[in-house]
Design an enzyme around this catalytic site. Structure first.
Site, PDB file in Angstrom:
ATOM      1  N   ALA A   1      77.231  20.501   3.233  1.00 11.12           N
ATOM      2  CA  ALA A   1      77.912  19.941   4.404  1.00 11.12           C
ATOM      3  C   ALA A   1      79.146  20.724   4.815  1.00 11.12           C
ATOM      4  O   ALA A   1      79.564  20.657   5.968  1.00 11.12           O
ATOM      5  CB  ALA A   1      78.297  18.488   4.132  1.00 11.12           C
TER       6      ALA A   1
ATOM      7  N   GLY B   1      81.950  19.675   7.444  1.00  7.52           N
ATOM      8  CA  GLY B   1      81.379  18.479   8.047  1.00  7.52           C
ATOM      9  C   GLY B   1      81.111  18.451   9.528  1.00  7.52           C
ATOM     10  O   GLY B   1      80.937  17.371  10.098  1.00  7.52           O
TER      11      GLY B   1
ATOM     12  N   LYS C   1      78.454  19.078  11.271  1.00  2.00           N
ATOM     13  CA  LYS C   1      77.179  18.422  11.592  1.00  2.00           C
ATOM     14  C   LYS C   1      77.131  16.996  11.064  1.00  2.00           C
ATOM     15  O   LYS C   1      76.483  16.126  11.651  1.00  2.00           O
ATOM     16  CB  LYS C   1      76.021  19.271  11.071  1.00  2.00           C
ATOM     17  CG  LYS C   1      75.961  20.630  11.753  1.00  2.00           C
ATOM     18  CD  LYS C   1      74.846  21.503  11.218  1.00  2.00           C
ATOM     19  CE  LYS C   1      74.896  22.875  11.891  1.00  2.00           C
ATOM     20  NZ  LYS C   1      76.118  23.641  11.532  1.00  2.00           N
TER      21      LYS C   1
ATOM     22  N   CYS D   1      72.210  29.821  10.354  1.00  3.14           N
ATOM     23  CA  CYS D   1      72.777  30.535  11.494  1.00  3.14           C
ATOM     24  C   CYS D   1      72.427  32.017  11.356  1.00  3.14           C
ATOM     25  O   CYS D   1      73.253  32.897  11.608  1.00  3.14           O
ATOM     26  CB  CYS D   1      74.284  30.316  11.614  1.00  3.14           C
ATOM     27  SG  CYS D   1      75.229  30.717  10.133  1.00  3.14           S
TER      28      CYS D   1
END
Length: 402
Positions: A232, A235, A237, A353
């Protein structure tokens, strides 16, 4: 354009910290910007944007300037001279720029620009790998990844709407535009320090690339679900998932770094996201306790980051080919271990990504052929490319547990 010696000196100092000391560009620039409180927004913008531009084209500018790492201060001044000439500005009559060969700089630029590794300023190994995996589109993608990224905001639907946020930002003299493909995204028309706005302090938005904003909706969460956000980080997302779930249900956000989870908690308080629980992955017990209990799983996997070079141009020079091999092994290991938390008929999203198939489609196929992946089926996959979509490069695959 009129240049100020102290601003170029600050740029040279930032470049030294990035190239010679191995500092991350954003951290090096932020440290430099704290040097003089008298600098206004234009001064700060000049330092940041010039530094990023020279980092972006380090190989090209160093070759034209005929300098080599580790760079001496005079070498870095020569690189700034190359930048000034190639931007079409007059070179200041400063001692550092004495006898700057402007015609030779332009001639070398024309000559080197015929070769992609110089024109787009790429390490040889990266160019070869991307060409192998992307084929003919790499030419366009490499060019697009050298463009400055837009500043994109995500309206926090727990507190506002994009239309309301747009009005509030305009009242603070920040103009934004909307994009039909990204419903919660607001794109700044001109760069500005949005973190100083009252709208940010009130938790009305997060800074998040438009491409990244597609990942959380891809998970197909619903209010009341139990959701795990693996890897995560700070955070971004998880906050978007909380908004999509209307603060109902449970989000378990995990990471191996407590400092990132602490930052997530701080951001969640500002955003008004109350259904996020953080757990530090300090042993295998955390994952084992959640086996078969999650309705949804998001694996925002660590990756090469080749899709976000517009934001992190120094990654071109920090990445090494061995790291790509290591991160592929890590990605597959994460898929194998974390997929066990998904309950029957539950779904998970694997996202990166990166723009490399070896980190994306190939990883998913390898997982599905494995024992752990035999109970999953691929539902849908999407990819974004900078040259085609105009934002950062991302990949996402939605899989359902049978």
């Amino acid at each position: 354009m009129r240049f100020h010696h102290n601003l170029v000196q600050a740029t040279v100092d930032a470049l030294h910290n990035i190239f010679n000391d191995g500092k991350y560009a954003d951290q090096a620039i932020q440290k430099i910007l704290k040097r003089d409180t008298r600098w206004g927004s234009r001064d700060r913008g000049f330092i940041a944007e010039t530094t990023y531009d020279i980092v972006r084209y380090k190989r090209l500018y160093a070759e034209i300037a005929n300098v080599h790492e580790p760079f001496k201060p005079a070498d870095l001044w020569r690189m700034t001279a190359v930048w000034i000439v190639l931007k079409g500005h007059a070179v200041p009559a400063w001692e550092e720029y004495y006898n700057t060969p402007e015609r030779r700089i332009k001639g070398r630029f024309d000559e080197l620009s015929k070769n992609r590794v110089y024109r787009e300023s790429l390490p040889d190994w990266m160019d070869q790998l991307a060409l192998k995996e992307l084929g003919g589109i790499w030419e366009k993608e490499a060019s697009a990844l050298n463009k400055q990224a837009d500043v994109v905001l995500r309206a926090n639907s727990l507190k506002t709407t994009p239309a309301e946020l747009k009005e509030k930002l305009q009242s603070e003299e920040i103009a934004v535009s909307q994009h039909e493909r990204f419903p919660d995204a607001l794109i700044l028309k001109e760069r500005a320090n949005v973190f100083m706005t009252q709208a940010f302090k009130d938790g009305l938005f997060e800074v998040q690339d438009a491409g990244s904003q597609l990942i959380a909706p891809f998970v197909q969460v619903e209010p009341g679900m139990r959701v795990m956000d693996a890897c995560a980080g700070a955070g971004g997302k998880a906050l978007q998932l909380a908004a999509l779930m209307e603060n109902k249900g449970q989000i378990i956000a995990t990471d191996i770094y407590q400092s990132k989870l602490n930052e997530l908690k701080r951001r969640a308080r500002r955003a008004g996201a109350h259904n996020i629980e953080t757990r530090l992955i300090d042993s295998t017990k955390v994952i084992k306790k959640l086996a078969g209990k999650m309705d949804r799983l998001l694996i925002d996997a660590p990756c090469s980051g080749l899709g976000v070079l517009r934001r992190n141009p120094d990654a071109k020079w920090k990445l090494q080919p061995e790291f790509i091999d290591e991160i592929r092994a890590t990605q597959q290991d994460i898929l194998q271990r974390y997929s066990t938390v998904v309950k029957p008929d539950g779904m998970m999203v694997y996202a990166t990504c990166s723009i490399l198939a070896s980190e994306n489609e190939n990883q998913v196929q390898e997982f599905l052929k494995s024992e752990a992946g035999a109970t999953f089926e691929l539902v849908e996959e999407q990819s974004l490319l900078a040259h085609r979509d105009g934002f950062d490069g991302f990949y996402m695959a939605l899989m359902k547990k049978k």
